[in-house]
Design a protein around this motif. Sequence first.
Motif, PDB file in Angstrom:
ATOM      1  N   GLY A  33       0.817  -1.133   0.003  1.00 48.31           N
ATOM      2  CA  GLY A  33       0.208   0.036   0.064  1.00 48.31           C
ATOM      3  C   GLY A  33       0.873   1.180   0.138  1.00 48.31           C
ATOM      4  O   GLY A  33       0.446   2.317   0.352  1.00 48.31           O
ATOM      5  N   THR A  34       2.243   1.245  -0.331  1.00 44.59           N
ATOM      6  CA  THR A  34       3.120   2.235  -0.220  1.00 44.59           C
ATOM      7  C   THR A  34       2.729   3.299  -1.329  1.00 44.59           C
ATOM      8  O   THR A  34       2.743   4.453  -1.099  1.00 44.59           O
ATOM      9  N   LEU A  35       2.216   2.957  -2.273  1.00 43.79           N
ATOM     10  CA  LEU A  35       1.809   3.875  -3.627  1.00 43.79           C
ATOM     11  C   LEU A  35       0.552   4.727  -3.225  1.00 43.79           C
ATOM     12  O   LEU A  35       0.499   5.975  -3.421  1.00 43.79           O
ATOM     13  N   GLU A  36      -0.479   4.053  -2.730  1.00 47.27           N
ATOM     14  CA  GLU A  36      -1.513   4.815  -1.986  1.00 47.27           C
ATOM     15  C   GLU A  36      -1.055   5.902  -1.063  1.00 47.27           C
ATOM     16  O   GLU A  36      -1.829   6.808  -1.116  1.00 47.27           O
ATOM     17  N   LYS A  37      -0.265   5.868  -0.224  1.00 49.23           N
ATOM     18  CA  LYS A  37       0.107   6.689   0.513  1.00 49.23           C
ATOM     19  C   LYS A  37       0.885   7.654   0.013  1.00 49.23           C
ATOM     20  O   LYS A  37       0.696   9.059   0.367  1.00 49.23           O
ATOM     21  N   LYS A  38       1.750   7.370  -1.158  1.00 46.69           N
ATOM     22  CA  LYS A  38       2.633   8.511  -1.759  1.00 46.69           C
ATOM     23  C   LYS A  38       1.673   9.392  -2.546  1.00 46.69           C
ATOM     24  O   LYS A  38       1.761  10.596  -2.545  1.00 46.69           O
ATOM     25  N   LEU A  39       0.718   8.836  -3.076  1.00 48.34           N
ATOM     26  CA  LEU A  39      -0.304   9.643  -3.931  1.00 48.34           C
ATOM     27  C   LEU A  39      -1.399  10.380  -3.347  1.00 48.34           C
ATOM     28  O   LEU A  39      -2.030  11.308  -3.613  1.00 48.34           O
ATOM     29  N   GLY A  40      -1.619   9.884  -2.141  1.00 46.58           N
ATOM     30  CA  GLY A  40      -2.798  10.451  -1.307  1.00 46.58           C
ATOM     31  C   GLY A  40      -2.584  11.716  -1.178  1.00 46.58           C
ATOM     32  O   GLY A  40      -3.541  12.665  -1.139  1.00 46.58           O
ATOM     33  N   GLY A  41      -1.279  12.662  -0.974  1.00 50.72           N
ATOM     34  CA  GLY A  41      -1.057  13.944  -0.893  1.00 50.72           C
ATOM     35  C   GLY A  41      -1.450  14.632  -2.195  1.00 50.72           C
ATOM     36  O   GLY A  41      -1.826  15.739  -2.009  1.00 50.72           O
ATOM     37  N   GLN A  42      -1.591  13.825  -3.362  1.00 51.20           N
ATOM     38  CA  GLN A  42      -2.001  14.570  -4.419  1.00 51.20           C
ATOM     39  C   GLN A  42      -3.490  14.543  -4.642  1.00 51.20           C
ATOM     40  O   GLN A  42      -3.749  15.024  -5.727  1.00 51.20           O
TER      41      GLN A  42
END
Length: 324
Positions: free
Chosen positions: A52-61
């Motif tokens: 789930g790392t990508l979801e966390k990284k893109l959450g800010g966008q």
Amino acid sequence: MKTHALLRSLTQRLGALALACAMPLAQAQGGDQLRIGYQKSASLLALQKAQGTLEKKLGGQGVSVKWVEFPAGPQLLEGLNVGAVDVGFVGEAPPIFAQAAGANFVYIGNDPAAPEAEAIVVPKDSPIKSVADLKGRKVALNKGSNVHYLLVRALEKAGVKYSEIQPVFLPPADARAAFERGAVDAWVIWDPFLAAVEKQTGARILADGRGVVHNFAYYLAERGYAQKKPLVIKALFDDSVEQDQWLKAHLKQAAGLIAPLQGLPVEVVELALQRYQFGVQPLTAAVAAEQQKIADAFLELKLIPKPIRIADALPGAPLHTAAK
């Protein structure tokens, strides 16, 4: 080239794409979804999905992630072409077949060569001892996949014409079944399916890609998406590099996370991971030229209906400046 340099080069190229987008970047980036086409065999993407790392990284966008699974690269390219996914990860051959069919995508990155991660295998008690022995034999493979080129070049190296074998086009699951019941004489396949048939049936590797093919893997995007969403793609690549580094440092633990998603034993996944090279980078002129060689070979064999230029599927840079 070190990881930070690769990312700096990638950022510069994606920044150029952003300038080409008529819509303001802030408007183009926000409140959206990244739809990723993946295969279970794509181990790094499977790890990213599990963590789930990508979801966390893109959450800010303000960008969510949707994972769309496909059985193999050709089907994934069909999904990209009809707008079912925005980006995808495939082997060498599927983009060539898709480009020849008019698909509108661009190459946005590649992983390093992994020639050991695909091979021609035969049953452990098969009388076939060399690639030359495949003449007149039935050989299973997924049509239009990366192993299609491996088979072409391995036969050529052994002095056997492609027309002198009997290709049997089957997706991996059906090919494994045909291989085990003796309906085909050999199977050309990639990891982790390769590792699985070795470990579980004792299949012998007749030849892998070493000295024959590079076996690059490519990240692709729908052309309009690549132009409008460079920060989303950069986030995907940032996360891929970070997870690649974690995977290499924690191979057994990574195999344990990936194995349930692939439906394979941990030891099979671990063997497959050892043969892959990870580390996304922008396409260089040299890599694009190797891809052009595959396209030209497929045209000569009449596997694609018309000539194509890989340069036409690069994101806004001519072939000779692709490395910049």
